[in-house]
Design a protein around this motif. Structure first.
Motif, PDB file in Angstrom:
ATOM      1  N   LEU A 156       0.815  -1.208   0.000  1.00  0.00           N
ATOM      2  CA  LEU A 156       0.000   0.000   0.000  1.00  0.00           C
ATOM      3  C   LEU A 156       0.848   1.258   0.000  1.00  0.00           C
ATOM      4  CD1 LEU A 156      -1.476  -2.144   2.358  1.00  0.00           C
ATOM      5  CD2 LEU A 156      -3.328  -0.684   1.554  1.00  0.00           C
ATOM      6  N   ALA A 157       0.266   2.332  -0.521  1.00  0.00           N
ATOM      7  CA  ALA A 157       0.942   3.630  -0.558  1.00  0.00           C
ATOM      8  C   ALA A 157      -0.098   4.721  -0.361  1.00  0.00           C
ATOM      9  CB  ALA A 157       1.663   3.814  -1.895  1.00  0.00           C
ATOM     10  N   GLY A 158       0.359   5.939  -0.117  1.00  0.00           N
ATOM     11  CA  GLY A 158      -0.537   7.082  -0.010  1.00  0.00           C
ATOM     12  C   GLY A 158      -1.619   6.884   1.032  1.00  0.00           C
ATOM     13  N   ALA A 159      -2.866   7.177   0.643  1.00  0.00           N
ATOM     14  CA  ALA A 159      -3.986   7.070   1.573  1.00  0.00           C
ATOM     15  C   ALA A 159      -4.197   5.636   2.036  1.00  0.00           C
ATOM     16  CB  ALA A 159      -5.255   7.596   0.907  1.00  0.00           C
ATOM     17  N   GLY A 160      -3.850   4.675   1.188  1.00  0.00           N
ATOM     18  CA  GLY A 160      -3.982   3.275   1.574  1.00  0.00           C
ATOM     19  C   GLY A 160      -3.063   2.917   2.717  1.00  0.00           C
ATOM     20  N   PRO A 187      -4.324   4.815  -7.728  1.00  0.00           N
ATOM     21  CA  PRO A 187      -4.072   3.517  -7.089  1.00  0.00           C
ATOM     22  C   PRO A 187      -3.371   3.696  -5.751  1.00  0.00           C
ATOM     23  CG  PRO A 187      -2.481   3.905  -8.838  1.00  0.00           C
ATOM     24  CD  PRO A 187      -3.466   5.030  -8.913  1.00  0.00           C
ATOM     25  N   VAL A 188      -3.781   2.899  -4.758  1.00  0.00           N
ATOM     26  CA  VAL A 188      -3.156   2.992  -3.430  1.00  0.00           C
ATOM     27  C   VAL A 188      -2.768   1.619  -2.882  1.00  0.00           C
ATOM     28  CG1 VAL A 188      -4.246   5.178  -2.823  1.00  0.00           C
ATOM     29  CG2 VAL A 188      -5.401   3.022  -2.250  1.00  0.00           C
ATOM     30  N   ALA A 189      -2.965   0.548  -3.678  1.00  0.00           N
ATOM     31  CA  ALA A 189      -2.529  -0.784  -3.259  1.00  0.00           C
ATOM     32  C   ALA A 189      -2.341  -1.662  -4.494  1.00  0.00           C
ATOM     33  CB  ALA A 189      -3.529  -1.428  -2.307  1.00  0.00           C
ATOM     34  N   ILE A 196      -3.755  -3.745  -9.558  1.00  0.00           N
ATOM     35  CA  ILE A 196      -4.249  -2.724  -8.631  1.00  0.00           C
ATOM     36  C   ILE A 196      -5.275  -3.355  -7.706  1.00  0.00           C
ATOM     37  CG2 ILE A 196      -5.580  -0.583  -8.448  1.00  0.00           C
ATOM     38  CD1 ILE A 196      -4.311   0.223 -11.171  1.00  0.00           C
ATOM     39  N   GLU A 197      -5.052  -3.232  -6.410  1.00  0.00           N
ATOM     40  CA  GLU A 197      -5.917  -3.845  -5.405  1.00  0.00           C
ATOM     41  C   GLU A 197      -6.772  -2.832  -4.637  1.00  0.00           C
ATOM     42  OE1 GLU A 197      -6.383  -7.082  -4.224  1.00  0.00           O
ATOM     43  OE2 GLU A 197      -5.246  -7.988  -5.867  1.00  0.00           O
ATOM     44  N   ALA A 201     -10.287   8.389  -5.027  1.00  0.00           N
ATOM     45  CA  ALA A 201     -10.523   9.447  -6.003  1.00  0.00           C
ATOM     46  C   ALA A 201      -9.306  10.365  -6.077  1.00  0.00           C
ATOM     47  CB  ALA A 201     -11.753  10.251  -5.624  1.00  0.00           C
ATOM     48  N   LYS A 202      -8.965  10.815  -7.278  1.00  0.00           N
ATOM     49  CA  LYS A 202      -7.921  11.829  -7.423  1.00  0.00           C
ATOM     50  C   LYS A 202      -8.377  13.167  -6.853  1.00  0.00           C
ATOM     51  CE  LYS A 202      -5.001  10.418 -11.309  1.00  0.00           C
ATOM     52  NZ  LYS A 202      -4.586  10.732 -12.697  1.00  0.00           N
ATOM     53  N   ASN A 203      -9.652  13.465  -7.045  1.00  0.00           N
ATOM     54  CA  ASN A 203     -10.212  14.726  -6.558  1.00  0.00           C
ATOM     55  C   ASN A 203     -10.370  14.643  -5.036  1.00  0.00           C
ATOM     56  OD1 ASN A 203     -11.741  16.950  -5.868  1.00  0.00           O
ATOM     57  ND2 ASN A 203     -13.199  16.717  -7.550  1.00  0.00           N
ATOM     58  N   PRO A 204      -9.677  15.458  -4.277  1.00  0.00           N
ATOM     59  CA  PRO A 204      -9.760  15.375  -2.810  1.00  0.00           C
ATOM     60  C   PRO A 204     -11.130  15.726  -2.257  1.00  0.00           C
ATOM     61  CG  PRO A 204      -8.544  17.335  -3.488  1.00  0.00           C
ATOM     62  CD  PRO A 204      -8.761  16.525  -4.717  1.00  0.00           C
ATOM     63  N   ASP A 205     -11.977  16.324  -3.092  1.00  0.00           N
ATOM     64  CA  ASP A 205     -13.321  16.673  -2.653  1.00  0.00           C
ATOM     65  C   ASP A 205     -14.324  15.541  -2.879  1.00  0.00           C
ATOM     66  OD1 ASP A 205     -12.537  19.249  -1.852  1.00  0.00           O
ATOM     67  OD2 ASP A 205     -12.745  20.007  -3.905  1.00  0.00           O
ATOM     68  N   GLN A 206     -13.863  14.432  -3.436  1.00  0.00           N
ATOM     69  CA  GLN A 206     -14.711  13.271  -3.669  1.00  0.00           C
ATOM     70  C   GLN A 206     -14.289  12.119  -2.768  1.00  0.00           C
ATOM     71  OE1 GLN A 206     -14.233  12.699  -8.017  1.00  0.00           O
ATOM     72  NE2 GLN A 206     -16.462  12.656  -8.092  1.00  0.00           N
ATOM     73  N   THR A 207     -15.255  11.289  -2.371  1.00  0.00           N
ATOM     74  CA  THR A 207     -14.952  10.035  -1.698  1.00  0.00           C
ATOM     75  C   THR A 207     -15.321   8.896  -2.620  1.00  0.00           C
ATOM     76  OG1 THR A 207     -15.310  10.920   0.536  1.00  0.00           O
ATOM     77  CG2 THR A 207     -15.455   8.534   0.261  1.00  0.00           C
ATOM     78  N   ILE A 208     -14.302   8.291  -3.236  1.00  0.00           N
ATOM     79  CA  ILE A 208     -14.469   7.089  -4.050  1.00  0.00           C
ATOM     80  C   ILE A 208     -13.419   6.102  -3.574  1.00  0.00           C
ATOM     81  CG2 ILE A 208     -14.573   6.099  -6.370  1.00  0.00           C
ATOM     82  CD1 ILE A 208     -14.906   8.925  -7.482  1.00  0.00           C
ATOM     83  N   LEU A 209     -13.861   4.988  -3.023  1.00  0.00           N
ATOM     84  CA  LEU A 209     -12.960   3.985  -2.474  1.00  0.00           C
ATOM     85  C   LEU A 209     -13.227   2.639  -3.128  1.00  0.00           C
ATOM     86  CD1 LEU A 209     -13.559   4.950   1.260  1.00  0.00           C
ATOM     87  CD2 LEU A 209     -11.584   5.617  -0.132  1.00  0.00           C
ATOM     88  N   GLY A 210     -12.175   1.978  -3.570  1.00  0.00           N
ATOM     89  CA  GLY A 210     -12.333   0.664  -4.179  1.00  0.00           C
ATOM     90  C   GLY A 210     -11.334  -0.317  -3.611  1.00  0.00           C
ATOM     91  N   TYR A 211     -11.816  -1.503  -3.254  1.00  0.00           N
ATOM     92  CA  TYR A 211     -10.962  -2.568  -2.732  1.00  0.00           C
ATOM     93  C   TYR A 211     -11.244  -3.840  -3.517  1.00  0.00           C
ATOM     94  CZ  TYR A 211     -10.506   0.684   1.156  1.00  0.00           C
ATOM     95  OH  TYR A 211     -10.271   1.810   1.909  1.00  0.00           O
TER      96      TYR A 211
END
Length: 236
Positions: A156-160, A187-189, A196-197, A201-211
């Protein structure tokens, strides 16, 4: 109390257990995962796409769990023998649902197929089968051991990494996988074969999370609780 809509799946195979009737369902872990972080789960059945707005009035965020393969025609490829069971009604409903959720800037999270569908709606593509993944490292994406146990690691990296640490053992049950990630996602994992695991979201004003893995099937694991809590905490 915050309300999270969980998109249900459809069981449409003949079964004496269901009295030879179709069934609408979700894994209990999706419900429990939301309840465990003090939010109210609301099941959203696969419906006519024109009813999406009415369902979204009932919830504050949406979770799209796993299920059937995503129809390759949605990302510009022909259906091949490598594609498993698809559900055109579910694809059609979720396409409209995801589009409207993003328009309304509501928090959105997907597990496995759900993450893949989010990527496709945002312009990304998928591998129709893991046999198409090239490289010297092979990862067992369709594990044989129980789904309550982890089967491979992700980095994992970044927010992940901020949420889950640098390295994590996860469960896995998929043969389709993200190929080209949408340019709206980050991508964060990654699995060790480069797949990509997880993404945000690239936009910090959006919440999009995928696992790509299944937190709902290891719902008592500390990292799964973090995933559900982090999602619910994004609800304003």
């Amino acid at each position: 109390m915050k309300k999270v809509g969980i998109v249900a799946n459809q069981y449409i195979q003949d079964s004496a257990f269901f009295q030879h009737q179709d069934a609408t369902f979700t894994f209990q872990g999706n419900v429990t995962g939301i309840q465990n972080v003090d939010a109210l789960p609301v099941l959203i059945p696969i419906q006519h796409p024109e009813h999406v707005d009415e369902y979204l009035k009932l919830v504050d965020a949406v979770l799209i769990p796993g299920g059937q393969d995503v129809d390759p025609t949605l990302y510009g490829e022909k259906l091949s023998s490598m594609t498993g069971t698809i559900s055109k009604p579910r694809d059609k409903f979720e396409l409209e649902l995801i589009t409207k959720v993003l328009e309304k800037n509501m928090p959105l999270m997907g597990f496995c197929r759900g993450a893949q569908m989010i990527n496709v709606v945002l312009g990304g593509t998928l591998y129709q089968d893991e046999s198409m993944i090239e490289g010297p490292i092979k990862v067992e994406h369709q594990q044989k051991n129980p789904m309550s146990d982890p089967s491979h690691y992700v980095s994992l990296a970044g927010a992940g990494a901020e949420l889950l640490g640098d390295r994590l053992a996860v469960n896995s049950q998929h043969h389709q996988a993200i190929h080209e990630l949408s340019d709206q996602l980050l991508p964060v994992a990654y699995a060790d074969d480069g797949i990509i695991e997880a993404f945000v979201a690239k936009n910090p004003d959006q919440t999009i999370l995928g696992y790509q893995w299944h937190p709902e099937l290891m719902v008592t694991a500390e990292y799964s609780i973090k995933i559900f809590r982090n999602f619910v905490n994004t609800i304003k």
